[in-house]
Design a protein around this motif. Structure first.
Motif, mmCIF file in Angstrom:
data_model
loop_
_atom_site.group_PDB
_atom_site.id
_atom_site.type_symbol
_atom_site.label_atom_id
_atom_site.label_comp_id
_atom_site.label_asym_id
_atom_site.label_seq_id
_atom_site.Cartn_x
_atom_site.Cartn_y
_atom_site.Cartn_z
ATOM 1 N N THR A 113 0.830 -1.201 0.000
ATOM 2 C CA THR A 113 0.000 0.000 0.000
ATOM 3 C C THR A 113 0.867 1.255 0.000
ATOM 4 N N TYR A 126 1.185 3.212 2.225
ATOM 5 C CA TYR A 126 1.779 3.380 3.548
ATOM 6 C C TYR A 126 2.832 2.313 3.850
ATOM 7 N N ARG A 130 2.612 -1.041 3.717
ATOM 8 C CA ARG A 130 2.186 -2.286 4.344
ATOM 9 C C ARG A 130 1.960 -3.361 3.293
ATOM 10 N N ASN A 177 -7.582 0.428 -0.027
ATOM 11 C CA ASN A 177 -7.773 -0.747 -0.875
ATOM 12 C C ASN A 177 -9.134 -0.732 -1.556
ATOM 13 N N ASP A 193 -6.469 -2.365 9.863
ATOM 14 C CA ASP A 193 -6.879 -1.245 9.024
ATOM 15 C C ASP A 193 -6.222 -1.255 7.652
ATOM 16 N N TYR A 194 -4.955 -1.695 7.565
ATOM 17 C CA TYR A 194 -4.251 -1.650 6.286
ATOM 18 C C TYR A 194 -4.778 -2.666 5.280
#
Length: 715
Positions: free
Chosen positions: A371, A373, A375, A405, A434-435
């Motif tokens: 992602t 971020y 992850r 996502n 959350d990811y």
């Protein structure tokens, strides 16, 4: 230790002596004892020798004939090449050339240059210089994988039977006496686990046709039919892929009592699905394997704590490298067709870790996305959890370099509302970090092998899905939680579902899929088909001449269609002659009212309305062919004892139209709203008229009026 190439034959011979009358194979209407099985294999071995067949395509529906020819090919050490039903015409042509096939058992071979021989089951072609195969190759299994051109995995009989013997060691304590094959036998997993393994154990392999089990061509799977088959045959074991397991559990929360072992594999299985199935009494055991490793590598054992995909089978060794990739040794492929031989260890591309003595998978190396971020997310994990929700049939999750996502969602039915899908996604998100949560979604048409968006084992073909939906999945712009933008083709499918279902539930169509129509009814169908097929090319020419300037690009598609369809009405007359009918009388006969109205409707629309209406006819005829033609041809040929030359029209269209439909989808997706509305209206009318044509055939055979059936269809 590798099994001997003739080990399975030796075991069958042993059972033919010690348990001669035990049933070895059955399709529900015909059964073979172990003694019968030996005799039938011997007959087919001689037929293969007489034909000098060496590299042989096996293109049949599940049933006794598939099994008998497969076993004969194994015992003769021929190169057997199973042909998946869902492979497109282009993919089949690729296989014929790449493998250097000289013989074909099944339907549709004339399209690829094979000619009839003295044996009604075998067609052949001359191959002057066949491609070089890896030494010892006796099986080439083609997997669609992640590319359009299938890749050939070369195996030998020793590898196939080594895995069979390993599986027998694992399941021996369960005393399995009857296995029901729910997956196509062209799938290596079912071929080994559903045919070789029961015979190795002296058990019975139950092999109904795919239609009898609820498989509906490209259109899906009807779980009640499968559950009825389970109730009828009382199997002790099944092999399923995750989506099939989910559907069965949804329809039968209390597991059938006869089951002792249900192996699930082919794609990642959501832990929630496994837990739900086991709580409902389904004896589910997850496994792992690849075609390159002769299907099964690891499997959970009965009586052992479940852990990941279980321990390696007795023949296999597994190592995990510093990057987490799994490497396998034991019963490996000889190599890919046309490439270098395989080494001692095979790098699988899957990542995982040891959990005690068992392997836990972490996903495909190339499918894990990162992602925005930073992850890492294994999409199969999230997709599996989404598909445990009753509202969601299939899902694809994507988030590469994105802050949130996204997911493509295939609803469990067209009646599922956006609110229900929102609620299902919310329920899954509450269990995810959350990811990994899904923050935006879009409806999608079903992912199937026919549209090249799913492999035979149920794995998503992400490259194809990205090509179709990449504009939304990969867009950097923010999206709302819900995105209901469907492609034009999806809108066409959705808007015509009711009419399509009405056609596909026509009683005579269902009887044809079960091989339960008379020769007179089959000849009547061919007669009506002749009278609308002979107008196809003239109608395409008229359509091309009348297309407005904004649709000039469609003329290229029409040229391709014309080249493909030219002369097909002559195929129908040839089929009528080969089936013992009067082709001249059929051509001279007055067609039924529904048939005449079908042609008149399209002609009037092309000449006096928007000519793009012609593509409504294409939607109906080619979509129906992919769903019905091949299966109907096989069942009709078997029940009516027809030669291959009497079902050429059906078999050719069952394979040709799969490729046509993918091309058709591309054209429809380029239409604007006004033209799409015309195609939808035309398709809905044509579904009704085509269904009335079938109902008229049935009415006349029962002494009723075909005109009455037409009036009912249009009411």
């Amino acid at each position: 230790m590798r099994a001997q190439p003739n080990a399975l034959l030796a075991r069958i011979e042993r059972y033919a002596t010690s348990a001669a009358q035990h049933i070895a194979l059955t399709d529900g209407s015909r059964s073979l004892s172990y003694t019968d099985l030996l005799e039938q294999i011997a007959q087919r071995r001689q037929r293969l020798r007489n034909a000098h067949a060496r590299r042989v395509a096996l293109a049949l529906d599940n049933g006794l004939e598939w099994a008998l020819w497969d076993l004969a090919l194994m015992m003769e050490a021929c190169v057997a090449v199973p042909i998946p039903e869902f492979f497109s015409d282009q993919q089949r042509r690729h296989i014929v050339q790449q493998a250097g096939l000289d013989s074909w058992i099944g339907h549709g071979s004339e399209t690829y240059g094979f000619q009839p021989t003295g044996d009604t089951a075998i067609t052949q072609r001359w191959v002057e210089q066949p491609p070089v195969l890896h030494a010892g190759t006796t099986r080439i299994t083609f997997t669609s994988g992640t590319s359009g051109a299938p890749k050939g995995v070369c195996l030998d009989n020793a590898a196939l039977l080594t895995v069979t013997e390993s599986l027998a060691t694992v399941v021996a304590p369960l005393d399995i006496r009857r296995h029901l094959a729910l997956l196509p036998l062209s799938t290596l997993l079912e071929n080994i686990g559903g045919l070789y393994l029961p015979l190795w154990l002296g058990a019975c392999s139950v092999l109904p046709s795919m239609a009898a089990l609820g498989w509906q061509g490209a259109s899906g799977f009807h779980a009640p039919h499968a559950l009825e088959a389970i109730d009828r045959y009382q199997p002790n074991s099944l092999i399923v892929v995750p989506q099939l397991l989910q559907t069965l559990v949804n329809h039968a929360p209390n597991a059938p009592r006869s089951l002792r072992f249900v192996a699930v594999g082919g794609a990642t299985v959501a832990p929630t699905l496994l837990a739900n199935a086991q709580q409902s009494g389904w004896p589910v055991y997850e496994g792992y394997g690849l075609s390159e490793c002769t299907s099964v590598v690891c499997l959970n054992r009965p009586g052992e704590p479940s852990g990941g995909v279980g321990r390696p089978l007795p023949h296999a060794q597994v190592q995990v490298d510093e990057n987490g990739q799994l490497h396998v040794c034991g019963a490996l492929m000889l190599g890919y067709l046309g490439e270098a031989p395989s080494s001692e260890w095979y790098a699988t591309g899957d990542t995982g870790q040891w959990q005690g003595d068992a392997i836990r998978l972490n996903g495909r190396q190339r499918e894990v996305f990162i992602t925005a971020y930073g992850r890492n997310v294994n999409p199969q994990w999230v997709e599996g959890e989404l598909c445990t929700q009753p509202a969601i049939a299939q899902a694809m999750v994507y988030g590469e370099a994105l802050p949130a996502n996204r997911a493509l969602i295939v609803p469990a039915s067209t009646h599922i509302t956006d609110t229900q899908i929102d609620a299902a996604i919310d329920a899954v998100n509450r269990s995810l970090p959350d990811y990994a949560q899904v923050h935006a979604w879009q409806r999608a048409a079903p992912f199937t092998p026919h549209n090249q968006q799913l492999t035979a084992n149920g794995r998503l073909r992400r490259d194809t899905l990205l090509a179709a939906y990449g504009h939304w999945l990969q867009s950097a712009s923010p999206h709302n939680r819900r995105s209901n933008i469907m492609t034009a083709y999806q809108q066409l499918q959705d808007a015509t579902q009711e009419a399509r279902t009405w056609l596909l539930t026509t009683p005579i169509v269902n009887r044809a899929l079960a091989g339960n129509v008379t020769l007179e009814e089959y000849l009547a169908f061919l007669g009506q088909a002749y009278h609308h097929v002979r107008f196809t090319v003239p109608l395409m020419m008229a359509c091309g001449a009348r297309l407005p300037d904004r649709l000039n690009w469609l003329r290229t598609a029409l040229v391709e269609y014309i080249e493909e369809e030219h002369g097909h009405e002559q195929w129908i007359l040839d089929d009528i002659r080969a089936a013992g009918g009067d082709a001249d009388a059929a051509a001279a006969a007055t067609p039924d009212p529904a048939t005449r109205l079908m042609v008149a409707w399209i002609r009037d629309s092309v000449e006096h309305g928007n000519p793009v209406a012609f593509f409504g006819m294409v939607q109906v005829l080619e979509g129906t062919s992919t769903a019905l033609a091949t299966q109907a041809a096989e069942r009709l040929q078997a029940s009516l004892s027809l030669p291959n030359s009497a079902v050429r029209y059906l078999t050719s269209h069952g394979s040709l139209d799969i490729g046509h439909l993918a091309f058709f989808e591309q054209q429809i997706n380029q239409l604007g709203d006004e033209d799409l509305a015309v195609v939808i209206d035309s398709a809905n009318m044509f579904y009704r008229l085509y269904g009335a044509m079938f109902r008229g055939i049935q009415a006349r055979s029962a002494g009723r009026s075909a005109v009455e059936e037409l009036s009912h269809a249009l009411a």
